[in-house]
Design an enzyme around this catalytic site. Structure first.
Site, PDB file in Angstrom:
ATOM      1  N   THR A 161       0.800  -1.239  -0.007  1.00 41.97           N
ATOM      2  CA  THR A 161      -0.161   0.018  -0.004  1.00 41.97           C
ATOM      3  C   THR A 161       0.704   1.364  -0.110  1.00 41.97           C
ATOM      4  OG1 THR A 161      -1.747  -1.103   1.017  1.00 41.97           O
ATOM      5  CG2 THR A 161      -1.726   1.231   1.624  1.00 41.97           C
ATOM      6  N   GLY A 191      -9.882  -4.296   2.378  1.00 38.72           N
ATOM      7  CA  GLY A 191      -9.027  -4.255   3.732  1.00 38.72           C
ATOM      8  C   GLY A 191      -8.919  -3.045   4.623  1.00 38.72           C
ATOM      9  N   ASP A 192      -8.005  -2.650   5.386  1.00 43.57           N
ATOM     10  CA  ASP A 192      -8.067  -1.615   6.406  1.00 43.57           C
ATOM     11  C   ASP A 192      -8.168  -0.143   5.489  1.00 43.57           C
ATOM     12  OD1 ASP A 192      -5.345  -2.674   5.606  1.00 43.57           O
ATOM     13  OD2 ASP A 192      -4.817  -0.678   6.567  1.00 43.57           O
ATOM     14  N   THR A 212      -0.236   0.622   6.624  1.00 41.99           N
ATOM     15  CA  THR A 212       0.304  -0.213   5.512  1.00 41.99           C
ATOM     16  C   THR A 212       0.328  -1.428   6.262  1.00 41.99           C
ATOM     17  OG1 THR A 212       1.820  -0.970   4.104  1.00 41.99           O
ATOM     18  CG2 THR A 212       2.760   0.774   5.437  1.00 41.99           C
ATOM     19  N   GLY A 213       0.016  -2.689   5.696  1.00 37.97           N
ATOM     20  CA  GLY A 213       0.290  -4.106   6.208  1.00 37.97           C
ATOM     21  C   GLY A 213      -0.776  -4.943   5.993  1.00 37.97           C
ATOM     22  N   GLY A 215      -4.293  -6.294   6.614  1.00 39.80           N
ATOM     23  CA  GLY A 215      -5.326  -5.416   6.743  1.00 39.80           C
ATOM     24  C   GLY A 215      -5.963  -6.216   7.951  1.00 39.80           C
TER      25      GLY A 215
HETATM   26  N1  ASP Z   1      -3.457  -2.968   4.071  1.00 40.63           N
HETATM   27  C1  ASP Z   1      -3.693  -3.376   2.720  1.00 40.63           C
HETATM   28  C2  ASP Z   1      -4.775  -4.303   2.997  1.00 40.63           C
HETATM   29  O1  ASP Z   1      -4.683  -5.267   3.748  1.00 40.63           O
HETATM   30  C3  ASP Z   1      -2.656  -3.970   2.147  1.00 40.63           C
HETATM   31  C4  ASP Z   1      -1.018  -3.695   2.572  1.00 40.63           C
HETATM   32  O2  ASP Z   1      -0.911  -2.719   2.905  1.00 40.63           O
HETATM   33  O3  ASP Z   1      -0.418  -4.514   2.017  1.00 40.63           O
HETATM   34  O4  ASP Z   1      -5.647  -4.326   2.051  1.00 40.63           O
END
Ligand code: ASP
Length: 306
Positions: A161, A191-192, A212-213, A215
């Site tokens: 993200t 996602g988040d 980011t990360g 979700g």
């Molecule tokens: N946070 C994002 C999601 O879960 C993806 C990501 O940041 O890798 O959709």
């Protein structure tokens, strides 16, 4: 407010960045910070700054947002994005959209229209009706992502993200986040990133955050709001960001990162992934400070990166 120190910070995702991708991550984040800074310098609002910076990241295949997004279980690209305005607590979000070149612009338009999360066909229709740039949904599939999907390759350098937070000359904060989601995600998963409090938060009284990360780990700890609440006692944004990541690690499993800017323009970030691409710019700097690891010195554009 004439003592406001405008600032911008962008991220290109919490992830593992292989050596051959470091320069591209630096260059993309630097370009985004510069684009946002130019808008700040010309008197743009924090929301305009966030949109301008994220559009640069969405156009760069290095990052998992719009062009270059990771593919879902059906081999398609579905995009989520959101924006929040710290002055009004206004927000707008789109989820699972296809064929919208800049989802962050769609989220910004939704925010200006009225706060809501629009998904799939309804969000695409909204973007079309508001004159945003549309494209064939296949046009956002990069060759690299398609090959990885086809071969079901182990994605070492998992794209992630992108996000931005900014403080403008009027003391207004804004946050934005944009993503292609997680690799192989179920069709229709959101996602988040599209969720206020999780993927982003902005409140002029405290600060702004983009995350980011994973979700599914970020959502239950309401990561962005957790970071912003930690500013309430006057903590530095670095400490607030670390508190949010510590909370995630204590309560759930998963990798994440977040960038935080407080109302004084102080900058911070934290992550528990191996790397995280970040760039920031303030009036005290002659060029953006750029990182893929926080514990290393920033990389300067003037030092050629081969
Ligand atoms: N946070 C994002 C999601 O879960 C993806 C990501 O940041 O890798 O959709």
């Amino acid at each position: 407010m004439n003592n406001v120190k405008p600032a911008i910070i962008v991220h290109g995702g919490a992830k593992e960045i292989s050596e051959d991708k470091v320069a591209a991550n630096h260059a993309g984040c630097r370009a985004a910070a510069e684009a946002g800074w130019n808008v700040l310098q010309s008197g743009g609002s924090a929301a305009q700054v966030v949109e301008a910076a994220i559009r640069v990241l969405e156009s760069d295949q290095t990052f998992n947002a719009s062009l270059g997004s990771t593919l879902n279980s059906e081999g398609g690209v579905e995009l989520d994005a959101a924006m929040m305005d710290g002055a009004t607590l206004g927000w707008g979000a789109v989820g699972a959209v296809q064929g919208v070149r800049h989802p962050i612009s769609a989220a910004h338009k939704v925010m200006e229209d009225k706060p809501r999360l629009l998904v799939a066909r309804g969000a695409e229709r909204f973007a079309l009706e508001h004159g945003l740039e549309m494209c064939a949904k296949e046009a956002l599939i990069s060759e690299e992502q398609y090959q990885e999907w086809k071969e079901e390759a182990e994605v070492v350098d998992r794209p992630n993200t992108v996000g931005c937070v900014a403080l403008d000359a009027n003391g207004n904060l804004a946050a934005g986040t944009s993503t292609g989601g997680t690799t192989g995600q179920a069709q229709g998963r959101i996602g988040d990133t599209a969720l206020v409090g999780c993927g982003l938060y902005a409140d002029n009284r405290l600060g702004a955050c983009s995350t980011t990360g994973d979700g599914e780990s970020i959502i239950p700890v309401v990561l962005a709001k957790t970071a912003i609440d930690a500013l309430a006692d006057g903590s530095h944004p670095d400490k607030a960001a670390q508190h949010a990541i510590d909370t995630l690690m204590e309560r759930v499993e998963g990798e994440a990162g977040c960038i935080v800017l407080d109302r004084q323009g102080r900058i911070g970030w934290a992550y528990n992934s191996q790397d995280m691409a970040v760039a920031y710019m303030t009036a005290d700097l002659s060029e953006p400070a750029v990182f893929t690891r926080k514990d290393k010195d920033p990389v300067h554009a003037s030092k050629a990166e081969q």
